[in-house]
Design a protein around this motif. Structure first.
Motif, mmCIF file in Angstrom:
data_model
loop_
_atom_site.group_PDB
_atom_site.id
_atom_site.type_symbol
_atom_site.label_atom_id
_atom_site.label_comp_id
_atom_site.label_asym_id
_atom_site.label_seq_id
_atom_site.Cartn_x
_atom_site.Cartn_y
_atom_site.Cartn_z
ATOM 1 N N PRO A 123 0.829 -1.201 0.000
ATOM 2 C CA PRO A 123 0.000 0.000 0.000
ATOM 3 C C PRO A 123 0.867 1.257 0.000
ATOM 4 O O PRO A 123 2.011 1.258 0.448
ATOM 5 C CB PRO A 123 -0.803 -0.127 1.294
ATOM 6 N N THR A 124 0.336 2.329 -0.543
ATOM 7 C CA THR A 124 1.015 3.618 -0.549
ATOM 8 C C THR A 124 0.142 4.653 0.130
ATOM 9 O O THR A 124 -1.072 4.470 0.258
ATOM 10 C CB THR A 124 1.314 4.063 -1.986
ATOM 11 N N PHE A 125 0.756 5.749 0.595
ATOM 12 C CA PHE A 125 -0.031 6.821 1.195
ATOM 13 C C PHE A 125 0.634 8.162 0.921
ATOM 14 O O PHE A 125 1.863 8.277 0.840
ATOM 15 C CB PHE A 125 -0.212 6.598 2.696
ATOM 16 N N THR A 126 -0.198 9.183 0.745
ATOM 17 C CA THR A 126 0.240 10.544 0.449
ATOM 18 C C THR A 126 -0.619 11.524 1.253
ATOM 19 O O THR A 126 -1.858 11.392 1.242
ATOM 20 C CB THR A 126 0.087 10.855 -1.042
ATOM 21 N N THR B 113 -4.023 9.954 2.283
ATOM 22 C CA THR B 113 -4.821 9.064 1.451
ATOM 23 C C THR B 113 -4.026 7.791 1.211
ATOM 24 O O THR B 113 -2.922 7.826 0.650
ATOM 25 C CB THR B 113 -5.161 9.730 0.108
ATOM 26 N N TRP B 114 -4.574 6.670 1.646
ATOM 27 C CA TRP B 114 -3.920 5.371 1.471
ATOM 28 C C TRP B 114 -4.520 4.687 0.230
ATOM 29 O O TRP B 114 -5.724 4.749 -0.002
ATOM 30 C CB TRP B 114 -4.139 4.487 2.698
ATOM 31 N N THR B 115 -3.666 3.993 -0.490
ATOM 32 C CA THR B 115 -4.114 3.264 -1.673
ATOM 33 C C THR B 115 -3.742 1.792 -1.513
ATOM 34 O O THR B 115 -2.580 1.454 -1.260
ATOM 35 C CB THR B 115 -3.467 3.830 -2.950
ATOM 36 N N SER C 241 -4.139 -2.109 -3.337
ATOM 37 C CA SER C 241 -4.424 -2.777 -4.600
ATOM 38 C C SER C 241 -4.447 -4.283 -4.359
ATOM 39 O O SER C 241 -3.509 -4.846 -3.798
ATOM 40 C CB SER C 241 -3.346 -2.422 -5.642
ATOM 41 N N THR D 101 -13.076 5.370 -1.088
ATOM 42 C CA THR D 101 -13.539 5.245 -2.467
ATOM 43 C C THR D 101 -12.952 3.974 -3.049
ATOM 44 O O THR D 101 -11.968 3.428 -2.541
ATOM 45 C CB THR D 101 -13.101 6.451 -3.326
ATOM 46 N N SER D 102 -13.546 3.481 -4.126
ATOM 47 C CA SER D 102 -13.056 2.256 -4.756
ATOM 48 C C SER D 102 -13.321 2.324 -6.253
ATOM 49 O O SER D 102 -14.165 3.109 -6.723
ATOM 50 C CB SER D 102 -13.740 1.019 -4.155
ATOM 51 N N ASN D 103 -12.590 1.499 -7.002
ATOM 52 C CA ASN D 103 -12.848 1.382 -8.436
ATOM 53 C C ASN D 103 -12.571 -0.052 -8.876
ATOM 54 O O ASN D 103 -12.105 -0.872 -8.113
ATOM 55 C CB ASN D 103 -11.994 2.394 -9.245
#
Length: 559
Positions: free
Chosen positions: A509-512, A521-523, A525, A557-559
């Motif tokens: 995971p990444t975060f900015t 904001t964490w991402t 995948s 949020t999600s996609n």
């Protein structure tokens, strides 16, 4: 075998003679050998009971005892009251344990008073073989509050000989006298206080008051006749009140005289045309302020005639106002494993009675299985490592009317969640409590609570449920409950488990931004291994050893 019926004390002298073998010729003699001291036997299992044990109140005492030794016909039994008692001791009755000598002649049970000695004496019974004796006697309770000195019990071989004591107990028991002075409990029939109001409203409170026939309250008289009057006191509970002083108190259309109110206590006199007898109209108190919360409320009423030093009668009545049901919109678990450690509990409620700033939301989890009620027990610690203090602050998400709270800058920045350990041995429920509101949460507001890492209940076959309530305080012993509802937890008892770990397509995971103490904001995948449908969940669990989050999540949020 020691002599029977002789009583305690020293026996007569013994005589010693020595004689020549085979003949009755006395060689030597001593007829002055001192007697031996015979002690009294014990009175076993003495018991004294009466109700109510209030100062200056004459009540019916029940007295029981079991002598150790036989008592002959012509003997007697005695119960001596402590010196604190007054001279009013009468109406003694033998209930059990003694037989009459002549069926046509009753056993004698009489009370006597001689100076500070007040006693009850029983005589006229047949040969007594040790068994329990029970008697009843009316006595005026002492005028001093606190424990009395001991009652005394004795049996005699000869009722007319005070030295013929067989059994004796000088420490036969004490009783404790209450400080409430001269009440007649349950004499007044405070039949039914009732109100058609709802919580926090102001309006009339009506009671029905039926004095005992012999203790009706007189009509108020004025000079030059002999002054007489009756007075009624009504003590209302804390949280209740009234808006007008002097208060308006009526019976039918007739007002009571000289009414007053102070510190939860109404006082009023009978009128000059109306006393208060055993069949009366309702007494109405105008402008009563109802409490803000439901519960069991105790009212106390006392009546007086010509003096307020001691009431004629008094009574206590409990008004039970049912606690309104809480609206629980949602209560479910994100997982369906029994004893699962990764479940997130989701609760959504609609506030009923306004939740005050010092209030709390309580979630009670029973720690015992109930086979008959089909209820499953929960872990005592709900899966958390709770220290010796018995409680632990735990992570949670709380939103009020859609706005997440509990972090700096939010409307209720100090909202926190705590878990308190339960006990299956003492039937103590485990508790999760949410509190720390910055201001009152108004009726109709929606509150969402999410608690991760709940360990699900123990049983597969029984229902997991939680009692959810809102309370006026954070006290666990006396919370002043506002609204309450027991709700089953949906999707919590199926077995075997159907959760699936994600092992494919998972990346770091990444975060900015990456600076500390900032909202980032964490991402994440990953690939979903099985098809998901509406109502399914994704649980992302952070390693608490490496990450410490002081802010709440604000969105996803999600996609």
């Amino acid at each position: 075998i020691n002599a029977e019926y002789m009583g305690k004390g020293t026996t007569s002298v013994f005589i010693f003679e020595s004689m020549q073998q085979g003949v009755n010729t006395v060689i030597e003699m001593n007829n002055q050998i001192p007697g031996v001291v015979i002690s009294a036997g014990q009175i076993n299992y003495p018991s004294i009971s009466a109700y109510p044990l209030n100062m200056n109140l004459k009540v019916d005492y029940t007295i029981s005892f079991t002598p150790m030794n036989k008592v002959p016909a012509g003997g007697g039994m005695e119960v001596v009251f402590p010196p604190e008692y007054g001279p009013s001791i009468d109406q003694c009755r033998v209930i059990s344990g003694l037989q009459t000598i002549d069926p046509s002649v009753a056993i004698t049970c009489k009370s006597t008073v001689s100076g500070s000695i007040k006693k009850v004496t029983i005589s006229g019974f047949a040969n007594f073989i040790p068994t329990q004796v029970q008697l009843k006697v009316y006595a005026l309770n002492p005028a001093t509050a606190g424990p009395t000195t001991h009652f005394q019990f004795r049996t005699y071989g000869d009722i007319n000989n005070p030295d013929s004591i067989i059994d004796e107990t000088l420490t036969g028991g004490q009783i404790t006298i209450s400080s409430v002075d001269a009440p007649y409990f349950l004499g007044v029939d405070m039949y039914y206080p009732h109100s058609n109001l709802t919580l926090s409203q102001t309006g009339p409170l009506d009671i029905r008051l039926f004095p005992d026939y012999t203790r009706a309250l007189p009509v108020q008289t004025l000079p030059p006749a002999t002054i007489q009057w009756g007075q009624v006191w009504l003590q209302i509970p804390l949280w209740w009140g009234q808006t007008i002083n002097p208060p308006i108190v009526t019976t039918g259309t007739k007002p009571f005289w000289n009414t007053s109110y102070a510190v939860q206590l109404f006082k009023f006199y009978t009128s000059d045309v109306q006393g208060l007898g055993p069949c009366e109209l309702p007494i109405s108190f105008q402008n009563i302020i109802m409490p803000q919360i439901a519960g069991r409320w105790d009212f106390r009423v006392l009546t007086f005639a010509n003096t307020t030093s001691a009431p004629l009668e008094q009574d206590l009545f409990t008004m039970d106002i049912p606690i309104p049901a809480l609206t629980v919109n949602t209560l479910y678990s994100t997982n369906i494993d029994r004893n699962d450690n990764d479940a997130v509990l989701r609760l959504t409620i609609t506030v009923g009675l306004t939740l005050p700033q010092e209030g709390a939301i309580n979630l009670n989890f029973t720690t015992n299985d109930d086979v008959f009620q089909n209820i499953a027990g929960w872990q005592e610690d709900l899966g958390f490592t709770i220290p010796a203090a018995g409680y632990l602050k735990i992570p949670c998400r709380v939103a009020i009317s859609g706005n997440v709270v509990g972090y700096p800058g939010s409307g209720h920045s100090q909202v926190r969640c705590y878990v308190f350990k339960g006990s299956s041995s003492s039937n103590k429920t485990a508790l999760i409590q949410v509190f720390g509101f910055a201001s009152a949460v108004n009726s109709g507001s929606q509150i969402d609570v999410d608690v991760p890492d709940i360990k699900m209940c123990n049983s597969v076959s029984r229902v997991c449920q939680i009692t959810v309530s809102t309370a006026y305080t954070i006290s666990k012993a006396d919370p002043y409950t506002l609204n309450i509802l027991t709700v089953p937890v949906t999707q919590s008892v199926l077995d075997p488990p159907v959760n699936t770990d994600i092992n494919t397509g998972l990346t770091q995971p990444t975060f900015t931004p990456t600076e500390i103490c900032l909202i980032a904001t964490w991402t994440f995948s990953f690939s979903v291994p099985v098809a998901m449908s509406s109502g399914d969940h994704v649980l992302i669990k952070f390693n608490n050893a490496k990450n410490r989050f002081t802010f709440a999540f604000t969105g996803i949020t999600s996609n």
